[in-house]
Design an enzyme around this catalytic site. Structure first.
Site, PDB file in Angstrom:
ATOM      1  N   VAL A 168       0.812  -1.222   0.000  1.00 34.81           N
ATOM      2  CA  VAL A 168       0.000   0.000   0.000  1.00 34.81           C
ATOM      3  C   VAL A 168       0.843   1.269   0.000  1.00 34.81           C
ATOM      4  O   VAL A 168       0.300   2.373  -0.081  1.00 34.81           O
ATOM      5  CB  VAL A 168      -0.958   0.031   1.220  1.00 34.81           C
ATOM      6  N   TYR A 169       2.161   1.159   0.091  1.00 33.53           N
ATOM      7  CA  TYR A 169       3.002   2.348   0.112  1.00 33.53           C
ATOM      8  C   TYR A 169       3.129   2.932  -1.293  1.00 33.53           C
ATOM      9  O   TYR A 169       3.280   2.202  -2.272  1.00 33.53           O
ATOM     10  CB  TYR A 169       4.396   2.032   0.629  1.00 33.53           C
TER      11      TYR A 169
END
Length: 329
Positions: A51-52
């Site tokens: 999700v980064y």
């Protein structure tokens, strides 16, 4: 740089891990140069997640892994790489959590973005109370057996959840988790209550994140004055925290003592705050975010020296007055 074994393994990692949250960096080239500089400084531990992404609130999820892929082409055999799974990556009903479906799909997507055939540690990013723990752990074990990851870990788990995970792995005959990753800094010392005793008993590695409390401990902020324009602590949720609760007595007192200790050692406040985290024997590595080469260079100055026991006692006493449950994330 200093290197230590991670948990009960022979895997040696740097005491600083390079975190790729990139909350304020939107330029992929600058992000790549920051990671490359971390490697040059001796950091061999790179922490990522599916999700980064680049920009505030991870505008484009997955782009951190894509940037890291460029660095891995030059250094893959020299780095210990993590990624994480659990966070929502879309609006679909199976676009989050720790189901077998999601884990097996996301590990392949992560490997594709990283352009590699394996990562070193696959970390469960959050507890999932909707999925049976046995399902999650058997799926992770299959990922290990397939050679797509070498080890597994957990992040943002409470102590009872860590211990339940270890107990379930033992009952199922699975390899135990290697490490945990949780928030820990001078203004949030909750890990000391239950995680530290569990770590001493079970021997898992500990990666701590947010050692600078979103920049509050960096020295850029002065109590009684508005945060400088453009710094992360002045934006979004962090700015709201500053207005609501971060002017309580313990915060100015902690910052004042932190500055005194830093000055006594000829170090910056940021380096001293990270060094305080690393002074705890339970901590294996501190995950330090850095959007720029300059950030990476300053963070690297947190190792190779130590605050004294007296310094630590002063910082412990100053920060202990913060009311229970009050944190800066």
């Amino acid at each position: 740089m200093e290197y230590v074994e991670l948990g009960r393994s022979g895997l040696r990692v740097s005491r600083l891990a390079c975190g790729l949250g990139f909350r304020g960096q939107e330029d992929a080239g600058e992000a790549e140069r920051a990671i490359e500089r971390a490697v040059e400084l001796g950091i061999n531990f790179i922490d990522c997640a599916n999700v980064y992404g680049l920009g505030d609130e991870h505008k484009v999820r997955g782009t951190s892994e894509q940037v890291l892929a460029r660095v891995l082409k030059r250094h893959r055999d020299d780095l210990v790489v993590t990624s994480k799974v659990a966070g929502r990556i879309g609006e679909g009903p199976n676009d989050g959590g720790l189901s077998r479906y999601h884990i097996l799909r996301e590990i392949d997507r992560t490997l594709a973005r990283l352009e590699t055939d394996h990562i070193d540690i696959y970390i469960l990013h959050a507890w999932d109370d909707r999925t049976p723990l046995e399902e999650t752990l058997r799926a992770i074990d299959d990922v290990v057996r397939a050679g797509k990851t070498r080890y597994m870990g957990v992040s943002n788990f409470q102590a009872w959840q860590v211990l339940k995970t270890l107990w379930t792995q033992d009952r199922l005959g699975l390899d135990p988790l290697l490490c945990i990753q949780n928030r820990y800094h001078l203004l949030d010392r909750q890990l000391e209550r239950q995680i530290w005793p569990a770590q001493r008993d079970q021997g898992f590695g500990v990666m701590t994140h947010s050692p600078l409390a979103v920049g509050l401990l960096s020295g850029a902020y002065t109590p009684g004055h508005p945060p400088p324009t453009g710094v992360l602590y002045a934006r979004g949720r962090a700015g709201e925290l500053e207005k609501e609760r971060d002017l309580e007595e313990a915060v100015p007192r902690t910052l004042a003592i932190l500055r005194e200790v830093a000055d006594a050692h000829g170090r910056t406040m940021a380096q001293t705050a990270i060094n305080w985290v690393l002074s705890h024997p339970e901590v294996t590595a501190a995950v330090t975010g850095g959007d720029t080469v300059a950030h990476m260079e300053e963070n690297a100055g947190a190792v190779g020296w130590s605050i004294t026991p007296e310094d630590r006692a002063r910082l412990d006493e100053a920060s202990a007055g913060r009311r229970p449950g009050s944190t800066v994330t």
